[in-house]
Design an enzyme around this catalytic site. Structure first.
Site, PDB file in Angstrom:
ATOM      1  CD  GLU A 287      -2.937  -1.218   2.303  1.00 47.69           C
ATOM      2  OE1 GLU A 287      -2.594  -0.725   3.385  1.00 47.69           O
ATOM      3  OE2 GLU A 287      -4.040  -1.759   2.127  1.00 47.69           O
ATOM      4  CG  ASP A 361      -7.384  -5.390   5.358  1.00 49.41           C
ATOM      5  OD1 ASP A 361      -6.938  -5.601   6.493  1.00 49.41           O
ATOM      6  OD2 ASP A 361      -7.456  -4.250   4.857  1.00 49.41           O
ATOM      7  CD  GLU A 389      -9.506  -1.492   8.252  1.00 52.02           C
ATOM      8  OE1 GLU A 389      -8.644  -2.051   8.967  1.00 52.02           O
ATOM      9  OE2 GLU A 389      -9.297  -1.128   7.088  1.00 52.02           O
TER      10      GLU A 389
END
Lengths: 707, 707
Positions: A287, A361, A389
């Site tokens: 990323e 993820d 998240e």
């Protein structure tokens, strides 16, 4: 000595003084370390016993905790004395034993350990036992942690924003450190130590290089000094390009001697300030982060240069396996395995590879990461997420012990039987992470923290249960979700069974409900753009591996990502028996079905229903579950304090609305492919698909600088 | 009735129970509304008297406060009853009268007002009187606010960051509004109402257009509902380009009928949700914000279109005069006057022009803004800063009542005698802002808030004194800094004279000390780049009007900005007598000397010292003052709680270090022009100028998204 009444604390004495505990404001600050009066029973004495038998800052911390805890719970002063004792090999470096005993004719509890940190852990264990209404009769309880390094990972930025943080600013008040030490730091250390957590990575894996400069290291050292008596070592995330950015070098090539020298000097500088510094956590070539591949080097080359720098000081490097690249035309789920599998055996002994529980993820449900067990010569860190998240962030109730347990208990067959034999092999993720399966000398587990400077630490009054669950499982992965939920609820809300039973039931059902209303049956990564909160299954305009359509692959034929040999063949990354289980539609667990298979809309599920009907009913069930908690919560009004009650009630309203939003948006969208009606029992959507498609959530918490 | 002992509360009874108040954690949350036990004296009864004589949410708030306050302070329950009473014209809409009386043979205090909000203010006044040790003997006290609208301006962003905020995240938890109403909102309203503040602009003047959309307006309405019983009206900042950005129009031209219609519809939408909505605050054509000049229209055109929209609902528009443009080759200090002076008389009656205290930007010391008194046909809002943007931000002690008073008490000579007559004319800024000088029907004062979600609200334990001071002066600008410091200290730390005297002395000296070590003798805008915290007098690489060298103009001849006729002639913007005073080196106040004059290094000051020596000694004095507070603070250990004591002690260490940094950096730099040695009594710098020039502060609080 058994049945000595003075040592007997029966459950539920909290009921004796409800008025008092309701009278004070309950703002959640005390977490599970609430020491409100439980009973008038007295404990004669507590004896702290170590081979050294001497006082220390850690023994002082144990004394402080016992004074506050026993004083509060029992309403009386309990003498705490120190004694030398023989070493007990069974207790290791951090274990403890609690034993009922007598001293001078008086009943006592002995907390024995080989080192003072074990005494501290034992003190918290004694308090927990009293607090949860356990008996001290004939007490003889030993406990030793299964994993050596039990860490929180804070994704906290130096400007005090927190990536994926939903509970305010960072706890670390960088600007006024090292001068001002907020009393909260000690309470953080107390909370961590009460669970047995013994390390904290202070800074975001998307690393700010500044933390490696001298002024910031002095700030870090000040925090380390506060945490040290509580057995907590500090770690930092390291930005791979630091030798360029703060070192003034022209390169960060890990094979460049000047780079190696720079890291050695930096490590020396750090250890001069923080002698027990734990080591570095690194996110590299992922990323947009810099890494060794920028110089044509491998992850092993990168990890080793840092490992060599900290090795003389006993430090470690945790190198994250969370890597993926849109330009590699493979299934994103496969990339980490493909990159790291060939590196097994090439890392220094003080390098650990840190692996998220699943291959994508932190989705509401993923299969275990195929790297678990696949690197027999490399110690593996399990990285779990405590912050929610993808699990409703700061507003949804999602108790994650069942998610953690599901991962830990999964049999990877890494040391298992030959292909096709589907008897369990005992090669669980837990036994890989605790080192017992593959005989690792170095073991660790990490949880991405959900803390912030909100008064109640975690934003949602029930979210502290996840911090608690992670810490307890890091110590002992054999604990059950039920035990953990029961403990936390009793410590947080008291022992009233009219509270404990419904709250634990809500907690235990919650993660599955979130899966149901967001991503049931193995669906994943369906979020709208710009956040990881609401649904956007239709999104197909981002880089390919960020698009929900990449993951669900809905079409007229069916739904799901074919990861068998006819598709990406990601299943082949698992050990043969597990690969076979996942690859076969008839043996693949239904809760992972659409992760591994593209399944026809009319496929018959175990229930006898079609995939489409089953999918719809899962979404509906998720909504129904939240509604059930709202009904339950009403029964708790007046049984818990108004402040926390009202807060949870409001958040459940939001969760119910968001659950409907997920259900309606996803079903309307998938219906454009299935062309089938909603089955009986599924409510019609409130709006059109177009309505949900134009919802654009902005100014979201936990998303600093990204709107 | 006089001398009735039951109504007599002597000072300093707090001393009776120091142990108890030290025993509980003092985290600052209660602000000045601490109701710890003062005395056992009882108050017979409190009577709330209004013409209506009926209960209401506001009366309920007064009752709640009296129950908590009198219960806490006196340790007993005081009956509170309601009575009808005749209207009292002297009290106006918001005033109150406190009178000692008897009811049923028992002593009582009557709180009389024409409206229930006056009763609430009276209740707080009664509690303040008791809390500060005042006597109730023969009580007969009336108080009426001098200014109608007394507002906080929050520079809070919708992502909860705060521009120039040094106390954490925004108080407004936008994401979970309107569902969850944090109990803190009510405590915010209590704190504001206790001072008589009656309005709050919730959002940053660098406005986020989203707050004008329906979902956000519902969140705003929920806050307004919480604040309403406390007499607090909600206002919003409005982004001038909203008709384009959320309205879908092609233009925001204020003379376009579709734009006018859009604003009218938007106002109607807002008032349907919030019937007592206060109005809009607008920053336009300033620092990149959109505005009417984008369409060739004037500020009056811009303000009027919004004013027409809110006028039918009784709303107002506060249009900020903080405008400057690097492309206008004039002194930045002159631009607002130049733009707004010609517009006097062109605004709608419900438009107010909001003017910062000085012509630059919240510097430690500025002369008053030349617009004060210069727009006789336009109501003027005085904008003060409570948050310490240029005054040491979250770490320095700088009690701002003296700054506020200096501005309020400045005679502008707007209605003064002819040129040259320097007798005072009574044309103070206070009398302009309260409307009495120029007969304004609409009056307002605004303070840029220093609140955040830090537990103690304002970050620095002594910073709440500035919120307090602003609120008290907004109500009554005749109060002295000494009175305010005394009140706040007593309410915050108790009545022990060994605490009150030294703390008030520190508070009262602090702003001048900050001026001394940052920008003495009229210097201004000397900050380094990227923040408004540390020194950077040498910076000359930004847009011209952001460079410190633009402001101090140091050269071999001397120091300071010539704003007389030989320079920018900014002095000419002041009324003639004041202009003459400032323009003449011999009559210009020395504390503004370098604001208005370029002064030779050897110029003789009133002290007989040269400018250079005087400058150096001011810097040294600033450092010495902070050191004096550190010494003073040591004497308070054990006299105030450890939690707040330790926090202030740590921040004073930072302040002393930063004061030295300012002194050394500025003097070393100015010495490169003066070529003169430091005079006796000034410490030699710790480092070289090059050292200070390379200090680059980053990750600063209060600077969201800007590093």
């Amino acid at each position: 000595m058994n049945r000595n009444p003075i040592l007997t604390l029966v459950r539920l004495l909290a009921l004796a003084i409800p008025a008092l505990s309701l009278a004070r404001a309950e703002d959640g600050y005390r977490l599970w370390l609430r020491y409100d009066r439980l009973t008038d029973a007295a404990l004669g004495r507590v004896v702290l016993a170590t081979p050294a038998g001497t006082d220390s800052p850690t023994i002082a911390a144990a004394r402080d905790e016992l004074a506050a805890g026993l004083g509060g719970l029992l309403g009386s002063t309990t003498p705490v004395t120190l004694e030398p004792t023989a070493a007990d090999a069974a207790l290791g470096d951090e274990g403890y034993r609690l034993t009922a005993a007598t001293r001078g004719g008086q009943p006592a509890v002995v907390i024995a350990a080989n080192h003072d940190v074990g005494v501290l852990y034992g003190a918290f264990a004694l308090l927990r036992r009293i607090q949860t209404g356990g008996s001290l009769d004939g007490l003889n309880l030993a406990s030793v942690p299964r994993i050596q390094r039990r860490l929180l990972n804070h994704w906290d930025n130096l400007d005090r924003t927190i990536e994926r943080g939903y509970a305010g600013f960072s706890l670390w008040e960088w600007f006024v450190l090292p001068d001002y030490l907020d009393p909260r730091y000690r309470d953080y250390a107390r909370a961590c130590a009460s669970l047995g957590l013994n390390g904290t990575v202070l800074t975001n894996v998307n690393a700010d290089v500044l933390v490696l400069t001298a002024p910031w290291l002095r700030k870090v050292a000040a925090l380390a000094d506060v945490f040290r008596p509580y057995g907590i070592r500090v770690y930092l995330s390291a930005r791979f390009s630091a030798p360029i950015e703060v070192g003034g070098l022209k390169t960060a090539d890990p094979l460049d001697p000047a780079v190696a020298r720079w890291w050695k000097d930096k490590a020396d500088e750090i250890y001069a300030l923080i002698p027990d510094f734990g080591g570095f956590l690194v996110k590299a070539n992922s990323e947009g982060q810099p890494g060794p591949q920028d110089y044509g080097r491998s992850h092993a080359d990168g990890a080793n240069v840092l490992a060599d720098a900290v090795a003389p000081h006993g430090g470690i490097v945790m190198w994250r396996a969370f890597v993926y690249d849109q330009h590699i035309p493979s299934d994103r789920a496969k990339q980490a395995y493909d990159e790291f599998k060939p590196l097994d055996g090439k890392f220094r002994p003080n390098v650990m590879v840190q692996i998220k529980n699943g291959p994508i993820d932190f989705q509401p449900r993923e299969p275990v990461h195929p790297l678990f067990g696949a690197l027999p010569h490399t110690p593996e860190v399990l990285e779990l997420q405590i912050t929610q998240e993808y699990l409703g962030q700061g507003t949804d109730l999602a108790f994650l012990a069942p998610l953690y347990k599901e991962c830990l208990d999964t049999d990877t067959f890494a040391a298992g039987p030959a292909r096709g034999e589907l008897v369990e092999s005992g090669s669980t993720v837990a036994r890989i992470v605790d080192g017992s399966l593959q005989h690792q000398g170095l073991t660790a587990i990490a949880g991405v923290a959900n803390t912030g400077d909100d008064r109640d630490w975690c934003g949602h009054p029930l979210a502290a249960a996840n911090w608690y669950a992670f810490g307890r499982l890091a110590w002992d992965h054999d604990l059950t979700s039920e035990q953990i939920a029961d403990e936390w609820t009793r410590m947080t809300f008291g022992n009233d069974p009219r509270v404990v039973a419904p709250v634990t039931a809500m907690l235990l059902a919650s993660r599955e409900a979130v899966v149901d209303y967001m991503t049931p049956l193995g669906l994943h990564h369906l979020m709208a753009t710009g956040h990881h909160y609401g649904p956007g299954a239709w999104v197909d305009n981002l880089r390919p591996d960020w698009n929900p359509v990449y993951y669900h692959r809905a079409d007229a034929a069916g739904l799901g990502f074919d990861r068998t040999a006819t598709g990406s063949n990601a299943v082949a990354q698992y050990a043969a028996p597990l690969a076979a289980r996942y690859a076969d539609l008839s043996t693949c667990p239904e809760n992972l079905l659409l992760w591994f298979h593209h399944v026809p809309w009319d496929y018959r599920m175990h229930s006898g229903r079609t995939l489409w009907d089953e999918l719809c009913l899962h979404y509906q069930h998720g909504v129904d579950a939240v509604r059930g908690w709202e009904t339950t919560w009403v029964t708790l009004k007046g049984r818990i304090d108004d402040e926390r009650w009202s807060h949870v009630a409001a958040l459940l309203r939001i969760q119910e609305r968001d659950a409907r939003h997920w259900r309606d948006a996803c079903l309307l969208y998938f219906q454009t492919f299935s062309h089938r009606p909603l089955p009986a029992g599924v409510e019609p959507p409130a709006h059109s698909l177009e309505y949900y498609e134009q919802v654009h959530l902005v100014r979201m918490p936990g998303n600093p600088g990204k709107d």
